[in-house]
Scaffold this active site. Sequence first.
Site, short mmCIF file in Angstrom:
data_model
loop_
_atom_site.label_atom_id
_atom_site.label_comp_id
_atom_site.label_asym_id
_atom_site.label_seq_id
_atom_site.Cartn_x
_atom_site.Cartn_y
_atom_site.Cartn_z
N LYS A 187 -7.86 5.57 -6.99
CA LYS A 187 -8.19 6.63 -7.94
C LYS A 187 -9.44 7.39 -7.48
CE LYS A 187 -6.13 4.36 -11.97
NZ LYS A 187 -6.37 3.74 -13.28
N GLY A 205 0.82 -1.20 0.00
CA GLY A 205 0.00 0.00 0.00
C GLY A 205 0.85 1.25 0.00
N PRO A 206 0.23 2.43 -0.10
CA PRO A 206 0.96 3.70 -0.13
C PRO A 206 1.68 3.95 1.20
CG PRO A 206 -1.33 3.96 -0.84
CD PRO A 206 -1.23 2.61 -0.24
N PRO A 207 2.62 4.89 1.21
CA PRO A 207 3.29 5.23 2.47
C PRO A 207 2.30 5.83 3.47
CG PRO A 207 4.51 6.06 0.57
CD PRO A 207 3.19 5.60 0.06
N GLY A 208 2.53 5.51 4.75
CA GLY A 208 1.77 6.14 5.81
C GLY A 208 0.41 5.54 6.09
N VAL A 209 0.13 4.33 5.57
CA VAL A 209 -1.19 3.73 5.81
C VAL A 209 -1.14 2.68 6.93
CG1 VAL A 209 -2.02 4.18 3.48
CG2 VAL A 209 -0.83 2.02 3.98
N GLY A 210 0.00 2.48 7.57
CA GLY A 210 0.07 1.62 8.74
C GLY A 210 0.62 0.23 8.49
N LYS A 211 1.43 0.03 7.46
CA LYS A 211 1.96 -1.32 7.16
C LYS A 211 2.92 -1.77 8.26
CE LYS A 211 3.62 -0.05 3.20
NZ LYS A 211 3.19 1.35 3.21
N THR A 212 3.86 -0.90 8.62
CA THR A 212 4.85 -1.28 9.63
C THR A 212 4.21 -1.47 10.99
OG1 THR A 212 6.53 -0.03 8.42
CG2 THR A 212 7.03 -0.61 10.70
N SER A 265 -4.61 3.52 -18.74
CA SER A 265 -5.88 3.94 -18.15
C SER A 265 -6.24 5.39 -18.46
CB SER A 265 -5.83 3.75 -16.62
OG SER A 265 -4.84 4.57 -16.04
#
Length: 799
Positions: free
Chosen positions: A732, A366-373, A689
């Site tokens: 999007k 996912g994008p940075p800052g979405v809570g993966k870590t 797209s």
Amino acid sequence: MTEIESTETVPADADEIPAELPVLPLKETVVFPDSMTPLAIGQERSIRLVDDVVAGERLLALVTVRDAAIEAPGWDELYAIGTAAVVHKMIHVPDGTLRILVQGLRRVRLEEPVTDDPYLVARFSAVPDEAEESRELEALLRNAQGLFGRIVGLAPYLPEELQIASANVDDPSSLCNLVASTLRLKTEEKQLILETADTEERLRAVSKILNRELEVFELGTKIQSQVQSELEKGQREFFLRQQLKAIQEELGEDDPEQADANELRQRLDALELPEDVRKAADRELARLERLPAAAAEYGVVRTYLDWLATLPWGVTTPDDLDLDRARQILDEDHYDLEKVKERIVEHLAVSKLKQDPAGQIVCFVGPPGVGKTSLGHSIARTLGREFARLSVGGVRDEAEIRGHRRTYIGAMPGSIIRALRDAESMNPVLLIDEIDKMGADVRGDPASAMLEVLDPAQNSTFRDHYLDLPFDLSKTLFVCTANTVDTIPSPLLDRMDVIQLSGYTEEEKLGIAKRYLVPRQIAEHGLRSSQLAIGGPVLRLLAREYTREAGVRGLERRIGDLCRKAAVQVARGNKEKIRVTEGMAREWLGPRRFSAQTRRRTSDPGVATGLAYTPVGGDVLYIEAQAYPGRGKLTVTGQLGEVMQESAQAALSWVRSHTEQLQLEEEWFAQHDVHLHVPAGAIPKDGPSAGIAMATAIASLVRATPVADDVAMTGEITLTGQVLPIGGVRDKVLAAQRAGLGRVILPRENEPDLEELPREAREALGFVLVDSIDEVFDAAFSSNGSRTNGRVRPATSRR
């Protein structure tokens, strides 16, 4: 066991040997004249032959077989030259075989076969020696005697009496027979000596063999002497060290070197080492005890043993697989992310049933800052395991994963082993961060090294180059994070269970900010909740005008900015609680950094709003078209990839082929060139797209009609005007919502993706589902009044 011994006189002359003799084939054995040779007889026809020979004159011909693998050799498999011999003794063994002792008499040549039933019988002729006495022959004889005497002194299987026997042999031919029959030579070499009639030539061949054998024996003796010397030296050093140890113990002193070895031995003995690791540790400890501290190897061996002693061999933490507690922890640590939490709980449920949380590798994308870590931290807290993080972004050296071999100065284990050392457990949760950003160069491909680490079928015997021992990684739970799967090699991606995390909506950001970000920033800046309050309207203002991102890192930084401003006032003595308003936020943060540009940028004909998916989330993409006098040539700029350039050409081709249907001037394209540009030219762009947005921009330019300022679109166009499905719909659509747009045009085949959208996004936007470019134009050039908030409006084609 019966024994038969001959008492008959041995024939002294070749004339006394019959011309016809029974033939006994020999395998890998050559019998020479004047030599006594024991033989084992096992074949039925050979046993019958020996019985008949012993019952008669006891004479037979011994001929060597060319190929020992042949069970019953015929005439073609026998050498032409053999030895006439007499049987001196025969013993019947209880297993039915015979043992005989034969004495070679003369060399004979096989002239012609007589019979082969019941055994081989042939006619032979004597082969006399061809000898001429000369000084050279005498010199060769003495040289051969000397060489053979030296070999007898070195070869353990030759009796010393052979030295005296060889020294008393004056006949060159007899000496050749003695040497060839006693040395362990190849069958081919012995047969060659037997067949050579010229005595001088035979003696030269024997001398050559003696020189070779002597060199081999002397080299073996030298090696044995060196080994013996080293053993004696080692034993002497051990004895002296034991004496030194006893003296130091009497004096109450400790040997620093021995103290190091003893400490390492105690630490290793306290660990549950696997058998192969224990053997390696004992071997290296023995080396360390023998080495002086000044030796270059001493530090290498000691460091290696220290690494073995610090690794958590056999140390594990018990797992807590309570699903209700797991869901509670996930809800405490993360806002929303319902589907992701469900996937994690499902994974833990399977692990609970298997009693093994390891297995499938989880990868959050996912994008940075979405809570993966932070999800990795939560999984470790849920299971009650240790947590270790390993960042592989930018790693290009395979040795970073597998370690360096000990032959290099400063060698150390790879990052996997070091992470487990830091976790002090064999079953931690190991987070491998930014796995999509590993590179490769001449030093190797770390992604390929990761294949073994992340394969549950192989990682139980992971071998680090530095340790050079199998290390069990099967109990470790690996959690990977990435911004995109496009750069992850397919074999590596195939080993991972990918869980997608999309960007946050505005409402989700507000919920995260109220619940986590604001309290954390207030505490980090030395403030208390009784001193500072940041309300929902201010947080919404920050999300809309001061950040534009898929995650919440930028939002947290802006909250931090407000906290620092408030901290200044508190530090100056302000006792009242500071309640941040929208006006105060604008004053403290300055002019807004993001604004809705869509209405301004699409007010002119030739501009359409597209939607793009990037590794950092969705984004709004503006497509600009402009015309100038020419002949219908298309120019595209904005650092577009090949696929996007082809989409632009397909869009232009469709518009040109439907000028009448679109009510365009037929001669327009013959008189104008079209320049298609996508702003933010420094950023590479690619993908199909944006096809319908390019076609809409060109149609808007030619018709001189602006595109509706509240609409964004995404979809691939074909030359027949069909609109094909695309990916990244959720990101999007969220980008369109952040930009303040009202409608989104999507391919009809992407309708199932709308179910994945957050409720507030579905309520804030209207969706137009299309199958063809005609339907796109109907929606794009319609007025704002046709917007359908919160509902999906299928487009109606004009065809």
